[in-house]
Design a protein around this motif. Structure first.
Motif, mmCIF file in Angstrom:
data_model
loop_
_atom_site.group_PDB
_atom_site.id
_atom_site.type_symbol
_atom_site.label_atom_id
_atom_site.label_comp_id
_atom_site.label_asym_id
_atom_site.label_seq_id
_atom_site.Cartn_x
_atom_site.Cartn_y
_atom_site.Cartn_z
ATOM 1 N N GLU A 2 12.261 52.441 -3.394
ATOM 2 C CA GLU A 2 11.714 52.591 -5.003
ATOM 3 C C GLU A 2 12.682 53.029 -5.763
ATOM 4 N N ALA A 4 12.495 54.209 -8.755
ATOM 5 C CA ALA A 4 12.187 55.507 -9.384
ATOM 6 C C ALA A 4 11.783 56.663 -8.488
ATOM 7 N N THR A 7 11.192 61.178 -8.908
ATOM 8 C CA THR A 7 10.596 61.528 -10.124
ATOM 9 C C THR A 7 9.413 62.484 -9.907
ATOM 10 N N GLN A 31 6.977 54.507 -16.644
ATOM 11 C CA GLN A 31 7.369 54.495 -15.256
ATOM 12 C C GLN A 31 7.396 56.001 -14.693
ATOM 13 N N HIS A 35 5.140 57.490 -11.638
ATOM 14 C CA HIS A 35 6.016 58.005 -10.398
ATOM 15 C C HIS A 35 5.787 59.738 -10.512
ATOM 16 N N THR A 148 15.525 49.647 -21.825
ATOM 17 C CA THR A 148 14.139 49.878 -21.645
ATOM 18 C C THR A 148 13.317 49.232 -22.415
ATOM 19 N N LEU A 316 12.101 45.500 -15.317
ATOM 20 C CA LEU A 316 12.415 46.646 -14.463
ATOM 21 C C LEU A 316 13.791 47.478 -14.889
ATOM 22 N N SER A 318 13.611 49.863 -17.027
ATOM 23 C CA SER A 318 13.118 51.423 -17.142
ATOM 24 C C SER A 318 13.213 52.214 -15.863
ATOM 25 N N GLN A 319 12.911 51.358 -14.833
ATOM 26 C CA GLN A 319 13.130 51.949 -13.616
ATOM 27 C C GLN A 319 14.258 51.838 -13.031
ATOM 28 N N ARG A 320 15.225 51.212 -13.489
ATOM 29 C CA ARG A 320 16.840 51.397 -13.104
ATOM 30 C C ARG A 320 17.271 52.721 -13.813
#
Length: 358
Positions: A2, A4, A7, A31, A35, A148, A316, A318-320
């Motif tokens: 995953e 994220a 978090t 995000q 999470h 983002t 993705l 924002s997840q990174r």
């Protein structure tokens, strides 16, 4: 794994001073919430409108409140950030490097001001310069994550208010930066009237929020069933609705290129084969018509440019960014040197925020 992970239970502050920053940080907020993290907002200055906060978005009103809440990290789409805030400071950028030069002839996009622990870069052409400086200076990390704000760009928006099924004319989006030296807005007023009166296009106009009021008023006065002036805190639906853009040196043109659609620029400071740049007002209309044919060579140049600017189309980013931030929090950035004191800059920040406690 995953992206994220880590978090859950952490606190993240969104620090903004312009209305366009809402759209930059909201995909990241989504995000974080998904999470198990917590988000709050701090609005700095008079140019950001608190009315744009959603009912479920929580605002901190003072530095004392920020310190009491004690965020693990602060995200800022800005060039500077108070270093006296608790937690890690993360730069997520307010736009792309559009090649703008300051009055000294230097590109401010890559200036390091000693405020951030982490720069989340957008693509190879920005990662390289920042990574080189990180190696030389040693007090911040650089991670290439994508931007983002663009996560929603690669998803269709249902019921886009700027699209029209009934009007089949090509949609022209006109955007401009606010700088008098760089802006097309005051120079192309008559040409835009001619574009409107030609009836060939459906025209949408959107300017930087700092654009001079007298210029904005002139364009608002042009509105009719062909031309619409739009003020918004989220330009993504506008970009998705347009077939071609007319711009100057505003970084918004780079976002539009990522949709693999052509841009005509007027006196762009960093012209290249990926845009159609003109230097005379009389050339604008012909360039727009040529762009709408999507010439093969131009579209190939746009694709090559996008691969360097922002190769991510997976939504993705924002997840990174969140993963890179969590890694910094967990490791505490032990390999990093101490940031420079920057006494003068931080004094100015304290004065601006009216905060003198230590």
């Amino acid at each position: 794994m995953e992206l994220a992970q880590g978090t859950q239970g952490k606190r993240y502050l969104m620090y903004i001073s312009q209305n366009y920053s809402y759209a930059i940080l909201r995909p990241l907020q989504q995000q974080i919430r998904t999470h198990g993290g917590e988000v709050k907002w701090f609005l700095e200055g008079s140019e950001v409108n608190p009315d744009f906060l959603a009912a479920d978005e929580h605002r901190l009103h003072s530095i004392d409140e920020i310190k009491a809440w004690n965020p693990h990290a602060t995200f800022a789409p800005a060039n500077i950030l108070p270093t006296f805030f608790p937690g890690k400071k993360v730069a997520v950028f307010h736009g792309f490097d559009a090649g703008k030069l300051n009055s000294r002839g230097k590109n401010d996009h890559f200036t390091i001001r000693g405020c951030f622990d982490l720069y989340c870069t957008q693509g190879p052409n920005t990662t390289g310069p920042f990574a080189q400086q990180a190696k030389e200076m040693g007090f911040f990390r650089v991670r290439e994550t994508g931007w983002t704000m663009l996560d929603p760009l690669f998803s269709d928006i249902a019921n886009n208010p700027y699209k029209s099924e009934a009007d089949t004319r090509p949609t022209l989006l006109i955007c401009s930066t606010f700088s008098k030296r760089l802006s097309l807005a005051p120079q192309l007023i008559e040409q835009v009237k001619q574009l409107r009166d030609s009836g060939k296009y459906r025209i949408l106009v959107q300017f930087h929020p700092k654009m001079a009021t007298e210029i904005v008023d002139q364009y608002k006065a042009m509105q009719d069933d062909t031309l619409t002036f739009i003020e918004t805190d989220n330009v993504i639906p506008l970009l998705q609705a347009a077939d071609v853009m007319l711009c100057d040196t505003s970084s918004i043109l780079l976002m539009f290129l990522l949709l693999r659609r052509p841009v005509v620029t007027f006196n762009n400071q960093a012209p290249g084969p990926h845009i159609l740049n003109v230097t005379e007002a009389s050339e604008v209309e012909a360039a727009i018509d040529h762009a709408l044919t999507q010439p093969v060579a131009l579209m190939q140049e746009i694709e090559a440019f996008c691969q360097q600017l922002h190769p991510y189309q997976d939504g993705l980013s924002s997840q990174r960014v969140l993963a890179a931030t969590n890694d910094l929090i967990e490791s505490d950035g032990k390999e990093l040197k101490r940031k420079p004191l920057n006494i003068i800059r931080q004094f100015k920040m304290r004065k601006k925020l009216g905060y003198w406690r230590f």
